[in-house]
Write a protein that holds these residues in place. Structure first.
Motif, mmCIF file in Angstrom:
data_model
loop_
_atom_site.group_PDB
_atom_site.id
_atom_site.type_symbol
_atom_site.label_atom_id
_atom_site.label_comp_id
_atom_site.label_asym_id
_atom_site.label_seq_id
_atom_site.Cartn_x
_atom_site.Cartn_y
_atom_site.Cartn_z
ATOM 1 N N VAL A 22 3.853 -16.727 19.167
ATOM 2 C CA VAL A 22 5.002 -17.440 19.336
ATOM 3 C C VAL A 22 5.819 -16.952 20.347
ATOM 4 O O VAL A 22 6.296 -17.402 21.373
ATOM 5 C CB VAL A 22 5.680 -17.523 17.989
ATOM 6 C CG1 VAL A 22 7.163 -18.005 18.189
ATOM 7 C CG2 VAL A 22 4.921 -18.541 16.885
ATOM 8 N N GLY A 23 5.719 -15.219 20.263
ATOM 9 C CA GLY A 23 6.336 -14.778 21.205
ATOM 10 C C GLY A 23 5.716 -14.939 22.884
ATOM 11 O O GLY A 23 6.883 -15.173 23.805
ATOM 12 N N VAL A 74 4.617 -17.802 23.633
ATOM 13 C CA VAL A 74 4.874 -18.963 24.326
ATOM 14 C C VAL A 74 6.410 -18.890 24.684
ATOM 15 O O VAL A 74 6.667 -19.494 25.722
ATOM 16 C CB VAL A 74 4.609 -20.016 22.688
ATOM 17 C CG1 VAL A 74 5.457 -21.332 23.322
ATOM 18 C CG2 VAL A 74 3.145 -20.370 22.737
ATOM 19 N N HIS A 75 7.037 -18.200 23.999
ATOM 20 C CA HIS A 75 8.506 -18.099 24.256
ATOM 21 C C HIS A 75 8.757 -17.539 25.580
ATOM 22 O O HIS A 75 9.518 -17.956 26.350
ATOM 23 C CB HIS A 75 9.419 -17.315 23.157
ATOM 24 C CG HIS A 75 10.590 -17.280 23.422
ATOM 25 N ND1 HIS A 75 11.130 -16.145 24.088
ATOM 26 C CD2 HIS A 75 11.831 -18.123 23.318
ATOM 27 C CE1 HIS A 75 12.694 -16.318 24.177
ATOM 28 N NE2 HIS A 75 12.870 -17.509 23.723
ATOM 29 N N THR A 76 7.911 -16.409 25.841
ATOM 30 C CA THR A 76 7.976 -15.951 27.160
ATOM 31 C C THR A 76 7.521 -16.798 28.404
ATOM 32 O O THR A 76 8.248 -16.748 29.227
ATOM 33 C CB THR A 76 7.022 -14.569 27.178
ATOM 34 O OG1 THR A 76 7.396 -13.822 26.027
ATOM 35 C CG2 THR A 76 7.113 -13.866 28.501
ATOM 36 N N THR A 77 6.671 -17.709 28.024
ATOM 37 C CA THR A 77 6.277 -18.706 29.048
ATOM 38 C C THR A 77 7.276 -19.516 29.397
ATOM 39 O O THR A 77 7.494 -20.012 30.484
ATOM 40 C CB THR A 77 4.855 -19.304 28.428
ATOM 41 O OG1 THR A 77 3.774 -18.588 28.201
ATOM 42 C CG2 THR A 77 4.504 -20.170 29.503
ATOM 43 N N ILE A 78 8.064 -20.173 28.497
ATOM 44 C CA ILE A 78 9.075 -20.964 28.475
ATOM 45 C C ILE A 78 10.285 -20.547 29.156
ATOM 46 O O ILE A 78 10.881 -21.111 30.114
ATOM 47 C CB ILE A 78 9.595 -21.477 27.149
ATOM 48 C CG1 ILE A 78 8.269 -22.645 26.611
ATOM 49 C CG2 ILE A 78 10.942 -22.457 27.394
ATOM 50 C CD1 ILE A 78 8.396 -22.704 25.008
ATOM 51 N N ALA A 79 10.314 -19.152 28.771
ATOM 52 C CA ALA A 79 11.478 -18.403 29.751
ATOM 53 C C ALA A 79 11.186 -18.192 31.122
ATOM 54 O O ALA A 79 12.311 -18.397 31.945
ATOM 55 C CB ALA A 79 11.779 -17.027 29.020
ATOM 56 N N GLU A 136 9.271 -8.501 26.800
ATOM 57 C CA GLU A 136 9.296 -9.343 25.952
ATOM 58 C C GLU A 136 7.871 -9.775 26.054
ATOM 59 O O GLU A 136 7.035 -9.891 24.988
ATOM 60 C CB GLU A 136 10.042 -10.878 25.787
ATOM 61 C CG GLU A 136 9.628 -11.815 24.992
ATOM 62 C CD GLU A 136 10.630 -13.144 25.085
ATOM 63 O OE1 GLU A 136 10.346 -13.863 24.197
ATOM 64 O OE2 GLU A 136 11.657 -12.983 25.897
ATOM 65 N N SER A 164 5.147 -8.902 23.150
ATOM 66 C CA SER A 164 4.477 -10.001 22.453
ATOM 67 C C SER A 164 2.940 -9.868 22.441
ATOM 68 O O SER A 164 2.067 -10.145 21.456
ATOM 69 C CB SER A 164 4.662 -11.309 23.062
ATOM 70 O OG SER A 164 6.261 -11.557 22.921
#
Length: 108
Positions: free
Chosen positions: A15-16, A18-23, A48, A52
């Motif tokens: 999840v981290g 994926v969040h990093t990719t979106i960021a 991050e 992650s």
């Protein structure tokens, strides 16, 4: 259904990531809107990403469980005799009947 610690850590790490990719995608879009050139990622995104990845790796390690030793039976066949050695299999096919002295093609 019981979820293990390794499973939770692996899920949190993914999840981290994926969040990093979106960021990163949002940061690049912001740079395009402000017409600035991309030089490097902000330190918070890099931190991050590293955290992650470490959490996901630790979760996968814990999820895999202990390493088991491979034991060969004492009276069994040895590894050299027991293996099939598929690299050395030769196939009998029709190409063996072709003559070996075929002249090369003449391109004109």
């Amino acid at each position: 259904m019981r979820i293990s610690t390794g499973g939770l850590l692996a899920l949190a790490g993914l999840v981290g990531l994926v969040h990093t990719t979106i960021a990163v995608i949002q940061y690049r879009q912001l740079l395009k809107l402000s017409q600035e050139e991309f030089e490097s990622l902000p330190a918070t995104i890099v931190l991050e990403l590293i955290l992650s990845a470490a959490v996901a790796t630790l979760g996968a390690y814990l999820l895999a469980g202990p390493i088991k030793v491979i034991v060969m039976p004492a009276k069994g066949r040895s590894m050299d005799i027991g293996s099939q050695r598929t690299d050395f299999i030769s196939f009998n096919m029709r190409s063996r009947a072709m003559p070996l002295d075929i002249p090369p093609l003449q391109l004109s």
